[in-house]
Design an enzyme around this catalytic site. Structure first.
Site, mmCIF file in Angstrom:
data_model
loop_
_atom_site.group_PDB
_atom_site.id
_atom_site.type_symbol
_atom_site.label_atom_id
_atom_site.label_comp_id
_atom_site.label_asym_id
_atom_site.label_seq_id
_atom_site.Cartn_x
_atom_site.Cartn_y
_atom_site.Cartn_z
ATOM 1 N N LYS A 183 0.853 -1.198 0.000
ATOM 2 C CA LYS A 183 0.000 0.000 0.000
ATOM 3 C C LYS A 183 0.881 1.237 0.000
ATOM 4 O O LYS A 183 1.576 1.509 0.975
ATOM 5 C CB LYS A 183 -0.885 0.039 1.252
ATOM 6 C CG LYS A 183 -1.920 1.175 1.182
ATOM 7 C CD LYS A 183 -2.588 1.448 2.499
ATOM 8 C CE LYS A 183 -1.860 2.468 3.339
ATOM 9 N NZ LYS A 183 -1.700 3.799 2.705
ATOM 10 N N CYS A 293 13.106 11.349 6.388
ATOM 11 C CA CYS A 293 13.200 10.802 7.745
ATOM 12 C C CYS A 293 14.522 11.199 8.381
ATOM 13 O O CYS A 293 14.590 11.454 9.576
ATOM 14 C CB CYS A 293 13.051 9.290 7.704
ATOM 15 S SG CYS A 293 14.187 8.494 6.561
#
Ligand code: NAD
Length: 487
Positions: A183, A293
């Site tokens: 996903k 990140c």
């Protein structure tokens, strides 16, 4: 080759990709282009039934193709063909990615997409080189550790580097003999769907990669809680990682790899090469407008050089030129959404009202899309949310230290430990400080990954569990069986 394109004229593959085809579905989640804030359609949401259909497709493909049991070199060669096709179709992939995401199209072909193809080849080479192990036993037994694929791996990726993140998940999982139900983020699904289409064109068995679109609550939960998905590989926020752990605990037990958030410090000692440090530090926070990140969002500087370094960083930060992601000259990314733009600004405002001094930026840009000015804030309050929270924007805080011990105290974040950088010419100090920094990646006199894919990436503390990239990522996609044969 001109990469600039008209975003209103780009055909988009809208739907889930299951088996060998796009399953058309109605858009449910509103989508806006970050570069001009224009609404342009909707992302479908796969429910439990549709996720189950994708899982059954993956299972059936594993059975019919025997992907996990073929001669391993066949997997290597098939994945290499896929990597070749990703490179030759880089222009289309780049446009699909640039339209919905924050990635400038001019950075994608030779950057994210070329690196992803290289990483898929890197993982493909493990298929026929990493095997089972014979272990020492006495003469009356034969002992071995037999490696096996999990079967169906569930992967969930974020919006900030859609193709790269999909490659990090798909490369090792497929090379190790698994099928994947993936996903992508509901904000950036198109390039991932195209990757799945290319895999089939490259000759990978249809159904090995299944892409289901949707949000975390419905589709994400259906994946993490599906009883026939044997392993979860997730990249995203620490909050979502924690929700995933809870859902897995509620629905059963399965291994998971979690690559989560960060708030990475960049430490600069007085003996550092300041010009180089200024360049690297500004790139470390402005790349993808800080939506990485590993963004180096906390600058921690030795007092004596704080003023000249801040001045050099401000000069560098002023050089960026914002343009829509579909303009190939764009060097500076928009923020992914209006909600995130507002969140960044409210954190900056709270830092300033708590006494922080804004040395540059501090507001949204006067532009049609969700652009935020490169921002540098000298922070007085060490508990300011600007220092403690992952802002995920182009906002760098500046704190100063008197000695190495104080630098390490400031660098240590109570929650995150993803990456850290340090700048010094003193080799002994570089090694001493590296040993004490609590982060999964340390960069010395640089602040970015290289193309050495053998180096794993992952977090300490709540920045994650397990690793992406490197041999570790390949091994994490196999389970081991201990076998003892009496002779
Ligand atoms: P996010 O956590 O909001 O979403 C990431 C993905 O998880 C999306 O596909 C989302 O739909 C899904 N999701 C959300 N809640 C879920 C749930 N409860 N169950 C299952 N799936 C769920 O993150 P984001 O905003 O897309 O990405 C930014 C975050 O990702 C930042 O925190 C960043 O640090 C992190 N990130 C980490 C790495 C790494 O390697 N450590 C790399 C890139 C991004």
């Amino acid at each position: 080759m001109t990469l600039s394109f008209d975003p209103d004229k780009l055909p988009l593959p809208v739907g889930h990709f299951i088996g060998d085809r796009l399953v058309a579905a109605e858009g449910v989640i509103d989508m806006h282009r970050p570069s001009d804030a224009k609404a342009y359609g909707g992302c479908p949401v796969a429910d439990e039934n549709l996720v189950d259909r994708a899982v059954q497709s993956a299972k059936q493909t594993l059975k019919v193709s025997n992907w996990g049991g073929v001669r391993p070199r066949e997997r290597t060669v098939a994945l290499q063909r896929w990597a070749d096709l990703i490179e030759s179709e880089a222009e289309t992939l780049a446009k699909l990615e640039a339209l919905s995401s924050t990635r400038p199209v001019g950075q994608l072909v030779s950057g994210d997409i070329a690196v992803t193809a290289e990483q898929i080849r890197f993982f493909a080479e493990f298929a026929d080189k990493e095997g089972s192990d014979l272990v020492p036993t006495d003469d009356s037994n034969l002992g071995m550790i037999m490696a096996e694929p999990y079967g169906v791996v569930g992967a969930i990726t974020p919006w900030n580097f859609p193709v790269s993140m999909a490659g990090w998940k798909l490369g090792p999982a497929l090379a190790a003999g698994n099928a994947v139900v993936l996903k992508p983020s509901e904000m950036t699904p198109f390039s991932t769907i195209y990757l799945a289409e290319l895999a089939i064109r490259a000759g990978l068995p249809a159904g090995l990669i299944n892409i289901v679109l949707g949000d975390g609550q419905v589709t994400g939960n259906a994946i993490t809680g599906h009883p026939e998905i044997a392993k979860i590989s997730f990249t995203g926020s620490t909050a979502a990682g924690s929700a995933i752990m809870a859902n897995i605990a509620r629905t059963g037990v399965k291994p998971m790899t979690l690559e989560l958030g960060g708030k990475s410090p960049q430490l600069v000692f007085a003996d550092a090469d300041l010009d180089k440090a200024a360049l690297v530090i500004s790139q470390g926070i402005l790349s993808n407008a800080g939506q990485a990140c590993v963004a180096g969002s906390r600058l921690i500087v030795e007092e004596s050089i704080a003023a000249p370094l801040a001045e050099a960083i401000v000069a560098r930060m002023k050089m960026v030129k914002a343009a829509p992601t579909w303009d190939e000259t764009s060097q500076y990314s928009p923020i992914i959404s209006k909600r995130q733009l507002d969140r960044i600004h409210s954190i900056v405002e709270s830092a300033v009202s708590a006494g922080g001094e804004c040395l540059l930026g501090g507001a949204p840009m006067d532009a049609p899309g969700y652009f935020y000015q490169p921002t540098l804030i000298a922070v007085r309050d060490a508990f300011s949310p600007a220092v403690s929270e992952e802002i995920f924007g182009p906002v760098l805080t500046l704190q100063t230290f008197a000695d190495e011990e104080e630098a390490l105290t400031l660098a240590d974040h109570p929650t995150y430990g993803l990456a850290a950088g340090l700048f010094t010419r003193d080799l002994s100090r570089a090694i001493r400080v590296t040993r004490r920094l609590q982060a999964g990646t340390i960069w010395v006199n640089r602040f970015s990954r290289s193309r050495d894919h053998i180096l794993p990436t992952g977090g300490y503390k709540q920045s994650g569990i397990g690793k992406d990239l490197g041999r570790e990522a390949y091994l994490a996609n196999r389970k081991s069986k201990s076998v003892l044969i009496s002779l």
